[in-house]
Design a protein around this motif. Structure first.
Motif, PDB file in Angstrom:
ATOM      1  N   GLY A  24       0.812  -1.208   0.000  1.00 17.41           N
ATOM      2  CA  GLY A  24       0.000   0.000   0.000  1.00 17.41           C
ATOM      3  C   GLY A  24       0.849   1.262   0.000  1.00 17.41           C
ATOM      4  O   GLY A  24       0.546   2.235  -0.709  1.00 17.41           O
ATOM      5  N   ILE A  25       1.930   1.262   0.792  1.00 21.26           N
ATOM      6  CA  ILE A  25       2.802   2.437   0.843  1.00 21.26           C
ATOM      7  C   ILE A  25       3.506   2.639  -0.496  1.00 21.26           C
ATOM      8  O   ILE A  25       3.685   3.773  -0.951  1.00 21.26           O
ATOM      9  CB  ILE A  25       3.812   2.306   1.998  1.00 21.26           C
ATOM     10  CG1 ILE A  25       3.068   2.324   3.342  1.00 21.26           C
ATOM     11  CG2 ILE A  25       4.843   3.430   1.953  1.00 21.26           C
ATOM     12  CD1 ILE A  25       3.955   2.118   4.544  1.00 21.26           C
ATOM     13  N   VAL A 138       3.864  10.241   7.789  1.00 24.37           N
ATOM     14  CA  VAL A 138       3.922   9.155   8.766  1.00 24.37           C
ATOM     15  C   VAL A 138       2.696   8.281   8.539  1.00 24.37           C
ATOM     16  O   VAL A 138       1.563   8.733   8.720  1.00 24.37           O
ATOM     17  CB  VAL A 138       3.952   9.705  10.204  1.00 24.37           C
ATOM     18  CG1 VAL A 138       3.837   8.562  11.218  1.00 24.37           C
ATOM     19  CG2 VAL A 138       5.238  10.488  10.441  1.00 24.37           C
ATOM     20  N   HIS A 139       2.915   7.044   8.133  1.00 22.68           N
ATOM     21  CA  HIS A 139       1.799   6.161   7.775  1.00 22.68           C
ATOM     22  C   HIS A 139       1.146   5.523   8.996  1.00 22.68           C
ATOM     23  O   HIS A 139      -0.064   5.291   9.001  1.00 22.68           O
ATOM     24  CB  HIS A 139       2.283   5.082   6.805  1.00 22.68           C
ATOM     25  CG  HIS A 139       2.641   5.619   5.463  1.00 22.68           C
ATOM     26  ND1 HIS A 139       1.752   5.667   4.409  1.00 22.68           N
ATOM     27  CD2 HIS A 139       3.798   6.169   4.995  1.00 22.68           C
ATOM     28  CE1 HIS A 139       2.339   6.206   3.356  1.00 22.68           C
ATOM     29  NE2 HIS A 139       3.585   6.516   3.687  1.00 22.68           N
ATOM     30  N   ASP A 140       1.928   5.223  10.001  1.00 23.56           N
ATOM     31  CA  ASP A 140       1.370   4.656  11.231  1.00 23.56           C
ATOM     32  C   ASP A 140       2.478   4.546  12.265  1.00 23.56           C
ATOM     33  O   ASP A 140       3.661   4.724  11.960  1.00 23.56           O
ATOM     34  CB  ASP A 140       0.735   3.271  10.987  1.00 23.56           C
ATOM     35  CG  ASP A 140       1.727   2.243  10.460  1.00 23.56           C
ATOM     36  OD1 ASP A 140       2.657   1.876  11.216  1.00 23.56           O
ATOM     37  OD2 ASP A 140       1.579   1.784   9.321  1.00 23.56           O
ATOM     38  N   VAL A 174      -0.378  12.920   7.764  1.00 26.45           N
ATOM     39  CA  VAL A 174      -0.804  11.590   8.207  1.00 26.45           C
ATOM     40  C   VAL A 174      -2.071  11.228   7.440  1.00 26.45           C
ATOM     41  O   VAL A 174      -2.851  12.104   7.059  1.00 26.45           O
ATOM     42  CB  VAL A 174      -1.062  11.541   9.727  1.00 26.45           C
ATOM     43  CG1 VAL A 174       0.229  11.738  10.499  1.00 26.45           C
ATOM     44  CG2 VAL A 174      -2.107  12.566  10.146  1.00 26.45           C
ATOM     45  N   PRO A 175      -2.313   9.928   7.213  1.00 26.58           N
ATOM     46  CA  PRO A 175      -3.493   9.535   6.429  1.00 26.58           C
ATOM     47  C   PRO A 175      -4.786   9.492   7.218  1.00 26.58           C
ATOM     48  O   PRO A 175      -5.854   9.360   6.634  1.00 26.58           O
ATOM     49  CB  PRO A 175      -3.112   8.141   5.926  1.00 26.58           C
ATOM     50  CG  PRO A 175      -2.212   7.605   6.984  1.00 26.58           C
ATOM     51  CD  PRO A 175      -1.432   8.782   7.489  1.00 26.58           C
ATOM     52  N   SER A 176      -4.709   9.578   8.544  1.00 24.33           N
ATOM     53  CA  SER A 176      -5.926   9.522   9.367  1.00 24.33           C
ATOM     54  C   SER A 176      -5.658  10.191  10.706  1.00 24.33           C
ATOM     55  O   SER A 176      -4.509  10.311  11.146  1.00 24.33           O
ATOM     56  CB  SER A 176      -6.364   8.067   9.579  1.00 24.33           C
ATOM     57  OG  SER A 176      -5.383   7.351  10.313  1.00 24.33           O
ATOM     58  N   ARG A 177      -6.722  10.590  11.364  1.00 25.89           N
ATOM     59  CA  ARG A 177      -6.577  11.257  12.661  1.00 25.89           C
ATOM     60  C   ARG A 177      -5.993  10.339  13.733  1.00 25.89           C
ATOM     61  O   ARG A 177      -5.194  10.812  14.555  1.00 25.89           O
ATOM     62  CB  ARG A 177      -7.932  11.830  13.102  1.00 25.89           C
ATOM     63  CG  ARG A 177      -8.414  12.937  12.185  1.00 25.89           C
ATOM     64  CD  ARG A 177      -9.577  13.718  12.759  1.00 25.89           C
ATOM     65  NE  ARG A 177     -10.052  14.704  11.787  1.00 25.89           N
ATOM     66  CZ  ARG A 177      -9.500  15.878  11.568  1.00 25.89           C
ATOM     67  NH1 ARG A 177      -8.425  16.230  12.259  1.00 25.89           N
ATOM     68  NH2 ARG A 177      -9.987  16.708  10.661  1.00 25.89           N
ATOM     69  N   PHE A 310      -6.331  -6.108  13.300  1.00 25.45           N
ATOM     70  CA  PHE A 310      -6.246  -5.625  14.675  1.00 25.45           C
ATOM     71  C   PHE A 310      -5.853  -4.151  14.742  1.00 25.45           C
ATOM     72  O   PHE A 310      -6.189  -3.449  15.701  1.00 25.45           O
ATOM     73  CB  PHE A 310      -5.229  -6.447  15.460  1.00 25.45           C
ATOM     74  CG  PHE A 310      -5.690  -7.850  15.751  1.00 25.45           C
ATOM     75  CD1 PHE A 310      -6.759  -8.085  16.604  1.00 25.45           C
ATOM     76  CD2 PHE A 310      -5.055  -8.938  15.171  1.00 25.45           C
ATOM     77  CE1 PHE A 310      -7.184  -9.380  16.880  1.00 25.45           C
ATOM     78  CE2 PHE A 310      -5.471 -10.232  15.441  1.00 25.45           C
ATOM     79  CZ  PHE A 310      -6.541 -10.451  16.296  1.00 25.45           C
ATOM     80  N   ALA A 311      -5.109  -3.669  13.744  1.00 23.46           N
ATOM     81  CA  ALA A 311      -4.657  -2.275  13.741  1.00 23.46           C
ATOM     82  C   ALA A 311      -4.339  -1.869  12.314  1.00 23.46           C
ATOM     83  O   ALA A 311      -3.806  -2.655  11.536  1.00 23.46           O
ATOM     84  CB  ALA A 311      -3.419  -2.104  14.622  1.00 23.46           C
ATOM     85  N   GLU A 312      -4.665  -0.606  11.961  1.00 21.53           N
ATOM     86  CA  GLU A 312      -4.374  -0.070  10.631  1.00 21.53           C
ATOM     87  C   GLU A 312      -4.103   1.417  10.746  1.00 21.53           C
ATOM     88  O   GLU A 312      -4.646   2.098  11.625  1.00 21.53           O
ATOM     89  CB  GLU A 312      -5.550  -0.289   9.668  1.00 21.53           C
ATOM     90  CG  GLU A 312      -5.808  -1.734   9.289  1.00 21.53           C
ATOM     91  CD  GLU A 312      -4.764  -2.312   8.350  1.00 21.53           C
ATOM     92  OE1 GLU A 312      -4.003  -1.527   7.739  1.00 21.53           O
ATOM     93  OE2 GLU A 312      -4.704  -3.552   8.235  1.00 21.53           O
ATOM     94  N   GLY A 313      -3.257   1.917   9.828  1.00 20.66           N
ATOM     95  CA  GLY A 313      -3.055   3.353   9.734  1.00 20.66           C
ATOM     96  C   GLY A 313      -4.035   4.003   8.791  1.00 20.66           C
ATOM     97  O   GLY A 313      -4.368   5.180   8.922  1.00 20.66           O
TER      98      GLY A 313
END
Length: 415
Positions: A24-25, A138-140, A174-177, A310-313
Motif C-alpha cells: 500500500g505504501i 507518517v503512515h502509522d 498523516v493519512p488519518s486522525r 487488529f490495527a491499521e493506519g
C-alpha cells in the motif's frame, strides 16, 4: 502552482525495482511521484538516499523513465523489467554523489515513506546543503503501539524514525486522525511534535469497463481478504471460521475464501493452515501476484470484502472495495469509521461467532448494495494538491513555539 520547489524522495521505489507486488505504501508513493512528474524540473526534482550515507538529486529524465516502467509493471501485475533494476542502480549511483543543485528559494524535501528515516544525520546534512525544510508522511506507529505484530527489531527502528520526525520535520502529513493522535502522544513528552495535517489517501480503482475475475473466481459464492499475509491482518480468524464451517457441514453451500496478498512476516501459523489444513483445501484460494484488474475482478465478484485487522493506519482495500460497490465487513477501528463512515459492517476482530454469522448470512442472500461511496473519495491529483497545500500553510506558520509538542490546529486540510 506548487508553493515551493519540491525535492521528492523516491528511495523506497528504487528499493522495490525488482518487486512484482507493491505494498500500500508503495502505491501511495508511486501515485504522488507520477503526479509530481507533471511539473517541470524547476519546480520538482527527485532525490534518493544511498547507503554510503548521502542523499542526492537524481537525473530527472532517467527518474521519469524508471517511474513509468514501475507503474506499467505493477498495474499489469508483473515483475518490473531488468531495465528498471538497471535504472535503479544508475540512479542510486547519482544519489551517492550527494548533489543538491542550486536553489533560488527555500525548497521542500518531501519524504512519503519510512524508508531511511532512521538516518537522522544524513537527512540533517542534506537539508542543510539543499536549503530545504522537511515534510514527511507518517503512515502509522503500529510497530511502537503494537510491537507484538512487528519483527523483533522493528519497534526500536520505528522509534528512531519517529525521533527523526520530531527533530527534523517542519511538517507532517498523516493519512488519518488516529495516526496523528498517536504521533502526538509519542512526541509530546519530548516537546518536539511538528505541525500535523490529515490528508486521506486517494482511492485507486482500475479505470475502464469492470473487470471479470474469469477463471480465478471460485465456482461458488466467495469472500475476499486483501492485504499482506501477516498476524496483524488477522487471517487466522477467518481460516478458523472456514475450518469450522467445512468440518461441521450442513445443508447450505459452503462459501469459499480468496486470500489476495504477498506473504509477509511472522506468519508461519497462517501459512501452515493454508497449505496443510485438509479441511481448507479447495475452498481457500491464495493469490500472491495479480494485476490490478485481476484483483478488481475478484473483489467485484465477491459477496463481501473481509477486513478483520487488529490495527491499521488507513485501509486502502476497504475504500477501493466500497468504491466498486462491494459490501465490506471490517474491524471496529476508529480509522475505519473515519474513512468509511456507516457503510461497512463493523465487528470486533476477536468476535469469531459474530464474523461467522455475518459471513453465513451474506453467503445465503443476494449481495446488497453498499449505499453509496465514502465521503473521503477523491482522485489522486486532488489529494496531492491538498497535501502540498497543507505543506504551504504549515511551512508558512512554522513550528508552534508558543505550544511546543502540539499538533497543528485541526482543519488545515479537510479530512
Amino acid at each position: 502552482m506548487l508553493p515551493r520547489p519540491v525535492l521528492m524522495d523516491v528511495s523506497r521505489l528504487l528499493s522495490r525495482a525488482g518487486s512484482a507486488v507493491p505494498t500500500g505504501i508503495d502505491r501511495v508513493e508511486l501515485e504522488y511521484a507520477l503526479y509530481l512528474m507533471r511539473f517541470p524540473a524547476s519546480r520538482v526534482l527527485f532525490v534518493a538516499y544511498h547507503p554510503v550515507g548521502r542523499i542526492g538529486i537524481l537525473p530527472r529524465k532517467l527518474t521519469d523513465c524508471f517511474l513509468r516502467i514501475l507503474a506499467r509493471a505493477w498495474a499489469g501485475g508483473t515483475r518490473p523489467s531488468r531495465t528498471a533494476s538497471l535504472l535503479a542502480g544508475l540512479l542510486l549511483q547519482a544519489a551517492a554523489l550527494g548533489a543538491t543543485g542550486r536553489a533560488k528559494q527555500r525548497r521542500t524535501y518531501l519524504l512519503l515513506s519510512h524508508h531511511h528515516l532512521m538516518q537522522q544525520e544524513a537527512i540533517a546534512a542534506f537539508l542543510k546543503r539543499a536549503d530545504a525544510g522537511m515534510a514527511v508522511m507518517v503512515h502509522d506507529l503500529i510497530p511502537i503501539e503494537y510491537p507484538e505484530y512487528a519483527r523483533p527489531t522493528e519497534p526500536d527502528r520505528h522509534r528512531r524514525r519517529m525521533d527523526t520526525v520530531g527533530r527534523l520535520a517542519d511538517s507532517v502529513i498523516v493519512p488519518s486522525r488516529p495516526v496523528g493522535d498517536a504521533l502526538h502522544d509519542y512526541l509530546a513528552p519530548q516537546r518536539s511534535c511538528p505541525p500535523v495535517s490529515v490528508v486521506h489517501h486517494g482511492c485507486l480503482v482500475p479505470s475502464g469497463p469492470p473487470a471479470s475475475a474469469g477463471p480465478l473466481a471460485p465456482d461458488a459464492p466467495y469472500f475476499v481478504i486483501l492485504g499482506t499475509i501477516e498476524p496483524r491482518k488477522n487471517h487466522l480468524l477467518l481460516l478458523n471460521i472456514w475450518r469450522q464451517m467445512a468440518t461441521e457441514g450442513g445443508t447450505a453451500p459452503l462459501p469459499h475464501l480468496v486470500v489476495i496478498g504477498r506473504r509477509g512476516w511472522e506468519n508461519e501459523n497462517i501459512l501452515d493452515m493454508i497449505e496443510r489444513c485438509p479441511a481448507l483445501q479447495g475452498i481457500v484460494h491464495e493469490h500472491a501476484t495479480l494485476s490490478d484488474s485481476a484483483v478488481a475482478g475478484l473483489v467485484r465478484g465477491a459477496r463481501a470484502l473481509l477486513f478483520p485487522s487488529f490495527a491499521e493506519g488507513f485501509g486502502l482495500p476497504l475504500l477501493e472495495a466500497l468504491a466498486m460497490g462491494i459490501p465490506c465487513v471490517c474491524s471496529d477501528l476508529p480509522v475505519f469509521r473515519e474513512i468509511a463512515g456507516d457503510l461497512p459492517v463493523y465487528l470486533d476482530p476477536l468476535d469469531g461467532p459474530g464474523w461467522r454469522r455475518t459471513i453465513q448470512d451474506m453467503s445465503a442472500q443476494d449481495r446488497p448494495a453498499t449505499g453509496g461511496a465514502p465521503p473521503s473519495f477523491a482522485d489522486w491529483p486532488t489529494q496531492v494538491v491538498a497535501g502540498l497545500a497543507a505543506l504551504a500553510v504549515i511551512e508558512g506558520v512554522g513550528r508552534p513555539d508558543a505550544a511546543p509538542g502540539m499538533p497543528h490546529p485541526a482543519g488545515t486540510i479537510p479530512a
